[in-house]
Design a protein around this motif. Structure first.
Motif, PDB file in Angstrom:
ATOM      1  N   GLU A  53       0.845  -1.198   0.000  1.00  0.00           N
ATOM      2  CA  GLU A  53       0.000   0.000   0.000  1.00  0.00           C
ATOM      3  C   GLU A  53       0.879   1.247   0.000  1.00  0.00           C
ATOM      4  N   LEU A 101       5.982   1.277  -9.133  1.00  0.00           N
ATOM      5  CA  LEU A 101       5.191   0.158  -8.640  1.00  0.00           C
ATOM      6  C   LEU A 101       5.202  -0.921  -9.712  1.00  0.00           C
ATOM      7  N   TYR A 105      -2.613  -2.848  -9.014  1.00  0.00           N
ATOM      8  CA  TYR A 105      -2.973  -2.036  -7.853  1.00  0.00           C
ATOM      9  C   TYR A 105      -4.359  -1.426  -8.047  1.00  0.00           C
ATOM     10  N   GLU A 106      -5.166  -1.465  -6.990  1.00  0.00           N
ATOM     11  CA  GLU A 106      -6.409  -0.710  -6.988  1.00  0.00           C
ATOM     12  C   GLU A 106      -6.066   0.701  -6.522  1.00  0.00           C
ATOM     13  N   THR A 151      -8.809  -0.778 -10.830  1.00  0.00           N
ATOM     14  CA  THR A 151      -7.582  -1.552 -10.660  1.00  0.00           C
ATOM     15  C   THR A 151      -6.793  -1.507 -11.964  1.00  0.00           C
ATOM     16  N   TRP A 178      -2.770   3.610  -3.364  1.00  0.00           N
ATOM     17  CA  TRP A 178      -2.587   2.454  -4.234  1.00  0.00           C
ATOM     18  C   TRP A 178      -2.522   1.217  -3.340  1.00  0.00           C
ATOM     19  N   VAL A 179      -3.339   0.201  -3.606  1.00  0.00           N
ATOM     20  CA  VAL A 179      -3.357  -1.036  -2.824  1.00  0.00           C
ATOM     21  C   VAL A 179      -3.098  -2.204  -3.771  1.00  0.00           C
ATOM     22  N   ARG A 180      -2.045  -2.983  -3.514  1.00  0.00           N
ATOM     23  CA  ARG A 180      -1.696  -4.109  -4.375  1.00  0.00           C
ATOM     24  C   ARG A 180      -2.797  -5.159  -4.330  1.00  0.00           C
ATOM     25  N   ARG A 181      -3.179  -5.692  -5.478  1.00  0.00           N
ATOM     26  CA  ARG A 181      -4.225  -6.722  -5.581  1.00  0.00           C
ATOM     27  C   ARG A 181      -3.678  -7.990  -6.165  1.00  0.00           C
TER      28      ARG A 181
END
Length: 181
Positions: A53, A101, A105-106, A151, A178-181
């Protein structure tokens, strides 16, 4: 069917690996014939890399702005970190950069909603300078929370550029996540 990302390809015959390489998978199913005499083709997703994140707040390193912006500091914590910036300038833009990154990512945005905000805040999502998505949000509603922009696959400098469409009202730049999915 696979999700976008980097995959490792291995061609095998019985217990022996004959060839291996990494390829980027963008969408859909990957169907590869094995080279003659080498058996079947296995596809194994690689583990994601990069932070789980990232949050970039207005005024943090990794932000830049064009046009006239005003800073509001409020102890009631309506903003992500009790402050946010806003602009009524038509040429205003605010860029949030997460740095490099890699992976899916969402992306989320946080703004402070008021009745005087724009109904057409345009969020342009970029990977290494190339546009990978664009989303329009009504900032008169839905603020004071993380709102998903979608995403996206990144393999470079992840950026979100906030601009205002051809509408009236102020534009609010507070934070991007940004949150990794």
């Amino acid at each position: 069917t696979f999700t976008p990302g980097l995959v490792q390809l291995e061609y095998r015959n019985a217990d022996r690996t004959f060839a291996s390489s990494s390829v980027e998978l963008f969408s859909g199913a990957l169907v590869l014939p094995a080279p003659t005499g080498l058996g079947r083709a296995d596809v194994t997703p690689e583990e994601p890399t990069g932070p789980a994140e990232v949050i970039v707040n207005d005024g943090d390193p990794g932000t830049s702005k064009v046009g006239t912006w005003s800073l509001t500091v409020a102890p009631d914590a309506r903003g992500w970190a009790t402050d946010w910036e806003w602009s009524t300038s038509q040429e205003a833009s605010y860029t949030f950069t997460a740095g490099p990154l890699s992976g899916s990512y969402e992306v989320f945005a946080w703004w402070v909603s008021t009745s005087t905000r724009t109904t057409a805040a345009v969020y342009t999502i970029r990977d290494g300078g190339a546009q990978v998505g664009q989303v329009t949000k009504n900032q008169t509603i839905g603020g004071q929370a993380w709102v998903s922009l979608g995403t996206f696959a990144f393999d470079g400098s992840a950026e979100v550029v906030l601009t205002r469409g051809n509408t009236s009202g102020s534009l609010c730049a507070d934070a991007v996540r940004w949150v990794r999915r």
